[in-house]
Design a protein around this motif. Sequence first.
Motif, PDB file in Angstrom:
ATOM      1  N   ALA A   1    -102.672  18.447  15.243  1.00 20.50           N
ATOM      2  CA  ALA A   1    -104.395  18.610  15.520  1.00 20.50           C
ATOM      3  C   ALA A   1    -105.074  19.431  15.814  1.00 20.50           C
ATOM      4  N   ARG A   2    -104.537  20.727  15.693  1.00 20.18           N
ATOM      5  CA  ARG A   2    -104.544  21.945  16.382  1.00 20.18           C
ATOM      6  C   ARG A   2    -103.827  23.236  16.131  1.00 20.18           C
ATOM      7  N   ASP A   3    -104.268  24.323  16.479  1.00 23.54           N
ATOM      8  CA  ASP A   3    -103.325  25.161  17.147  1.00 23.54           C
ATOM      9  C   ASP A   3    -102.988  25.143  17.608  1.00 23.54           C
ATOM     10  N   LEU A   4    -100.994  25.247  18.047  1.00 21.93           N
ATOM     11  CA  LEU A   4    -100.143  24.687  19.593  1.00 21.93           C
ATOM     12  C   LEU A   4     -99.448  25.965  19.810  1.00 21.93           C
ATOM     13  N   PRO A   5     -98.786  26.304  20.861  1.00 24.79           N
ATOM     14  CA  PRO A   5     -98.162  27.155  20.817  1.00 24.79           C
ATOM     15  C   PRO A   5     -96.814  26.857  21.510  1.00 24.79           C
TER      16      PRO A   5
ATOM     17  N   ASP B   1    -102.861  15.964  20.782  1.00 25.70           N
ATOM     18  CA  ASP B   1    -102.748  16.953  20.341  1.00 25.70           C
ATOM     19  C   ASP B   1    -102.294  17.208  18.977  1.00 25.70           C
ATOM     20  N   LEU B   2    -101.890  15.425  18.394  1.00 27.52           N
ATOM     21  CA  LEU B   2    -101.386  14.457  17.093  1.00 27.52           C
ATOM     22  C   LEU B   2    -102.114  13.536  16.140  1.00 27.52           C
ATOM     23  N   ALA B   3    -102.401  14.014  15.140  1.00 26.49           N
ATOM     24  CA  ALA B   3    -102.983  13.856  13.728  1.00 26.49           C
ATOM     25  C   ALA B   3    -102.487  13.015  12.727  1.00 26.49           C
TER      26      ALA B   3
ATOM     27  N   THR C   1     -91.889  18.776  24.059  1.00 24.50           N
ATOM     28  CA  THR C   1     -92.282  20.381  23.692  1.00 24.50           C
ATOM     29  C   THR C   1     -91.839  21.005  22.186  1.00 24.50           C
ATOM     30  N   LEU C   2     -92.903  21.816  22.315  1.00 26.02           N
ATOM     31  CA  LEU C   2     -92.476  22.709  20.774  1.00 26.02           C
ATOM     32  C   LEU C   2     -91.900  23.569  21.001  1.00 26.02           C
ATOM     33  N   ARG C   3     -90.987  24.048  20.615  1.00 24.59           N
ATOM     34  CA  ARG C   3     -89.729  25.051  20.390  1.00 24.59           C
ATOM     35  C   ARG C   3     -90.711  26.202  20.030  1.00 24.59           C
ATOM     36  N   ARG C   4     -91.627  25.681  18.779  1.00 24.31           N
ATOM     37  CA  ARG C   4     -92.174  27.457  18.000  1.00 24.31           C
ATOM     38  C   ARG C   4     -93.454  27.063  17.908  1.00 24.31           C
ATOM     39  N   PRO C   5     -94.537  28.333  17.560  1.00 22.93           N
ATOM     40  CA  PRO C   5     -96.078  28.042  18.129  1.00 22.93           C
ATOM     41  C   PRO C   5     -96.081  27.114  16.303  1.00 22.93           C
ATOM     42  N   ILE C   6     -97.034  25.965  15.995  1.00 22.77           N
ATOM     43  CA  ILE C   6     -97.307  25.490  14.742  1.00 22.77           C
ATOM     44  C   ILE C   6     -99.069  25.013  14.841  1.00 22.77           C
ATOM     45  N   THR C   7     -99.785  25.992  13.936  1.00 20.20           N
ATOM     46  CA  THR C   7    -101.060  25.571  13.894  1.00 20.20           C
ATOM     47  C   THR C   7    -101.638  24.333  13.360  1.00 20.20           C
ATOM     48  N   ALA C   8    -102.401  24.432  13.460  1.00 24.63           N
ATOM     49  CA  ALA C   8    -103.849  22.387  12.789  1.00 24.63           C
ATOM     50  C   ALA C   8    -102.855  22.557  11.827  1.00 24.63           C
ATOM     51  N   ASN C   9    -103.022  21.088  10.954  1.00 20.93           N
ATOM     52  CA  ASN C   9    -102.849  20.736  10.055  1.00 20.93           C
ATOM     53  C   ASN C   9    -101.728  20.264   9.765  1.00 20.93           C
TER      54      ASN C   9
END
Length: 356
Positions: free
Chosen positions: A289-293, A302-304, A324-332
């Motif tokens: 839903a947004r940039d996530l580290p 955090d999710l859509a 838990t995120l393994r890598r950064p994820i950008t929105a959408n």
Amino acid sequence: MSNFPFLPNRCLIIAEVAQNHDGSLGTAHAYIDAIAKAGADAVKFQTHIAAAESTPSEPWRVKFRSQDATRYDYWKRMEFTEQQWQELADHACQSGLIFLSSAFSLAAVQLLERVGVPAWKVGAGEITYLPMIERMARTGKPVLLSSGMSSWKELDEAVAMVRRYDAPVGIFQCTTAYPCPPEKIGLNVISEIRERYRCMVGLSDHSGTLYAGLAAAALGADMIEVHVTFSRECFGPDVPASLTTAELTQLVDGVNFIQKALANPVDKEIMANELIELRSIFGKSIVAARDLPAGWQLRETDLAMKKPGTGISPSWLKDLVNRTLRRPITANTLLSEDDLEEVTQPVAETVLKASS
């Protein structure tokens, strides 16, 4: 349908002119052309011979004009000669239509037999006229009965008379009301007739609308009969209960559509597999839903859920929460299992299934 070899292997649509020609032979011929153009299967008239079916004291059902002093005079004005009936029958045949006409006397039966009708139509008011029905059945031709005013007992007797001579029988549910309101059409009786007599069954509709005929087709009716007029501004007692010729075209198209749908049942599982590509386009996936580290523990906010449906299904949303995120994820960005740290069983198994 096997006992009715002249009929199409689908719902038969009969367009009834009845008295809407108002005694004009030219108008009767014009109706044949219009009905053929509309795509109906059959044209039906009514063969009245006043002296054979009526008395001067017959009361009016509805005194619709002063043109005819008595109902007997009206029937007299509706008559055609045998030669004229032959011309109408030939015209119908040349136009690709089945020619039918209801007989209202033994004299009319004899006339129509000479003209050469392929089947007999018995109007609602003639169901108790067993001598006439017997005369029809003796020919071995199919007899189509309208049940508009009959009790079950009367209908039983008429059907028994036809079957005594091994003639095929078909029965129309109808209600003698012009026009017939929806609460009196009796669509439920179609299945009751089929169960009771194990024969071809249809609806003779007097509602003046498309709706009853389409409903009957959806219920699996073998035959639909409707009155037809050039315009509701025309003259005649049957006009208010008639479809226009333009509406007849719509009815034909609608019945054909319904017949194709009924003849092709759908298997939901097979259909779902055939639509996998479309599901990937129209379906939704779980996205950020947004940039996530990297290292972020996911929360539901955090999710859509967004298109396309090529990622993890929204149905697995709860299983992604707290991962838990393994890598950064950008929105959408559509999430995949590769974006997430592994978790202990059985949650990891569940998520893996969702993303596969």
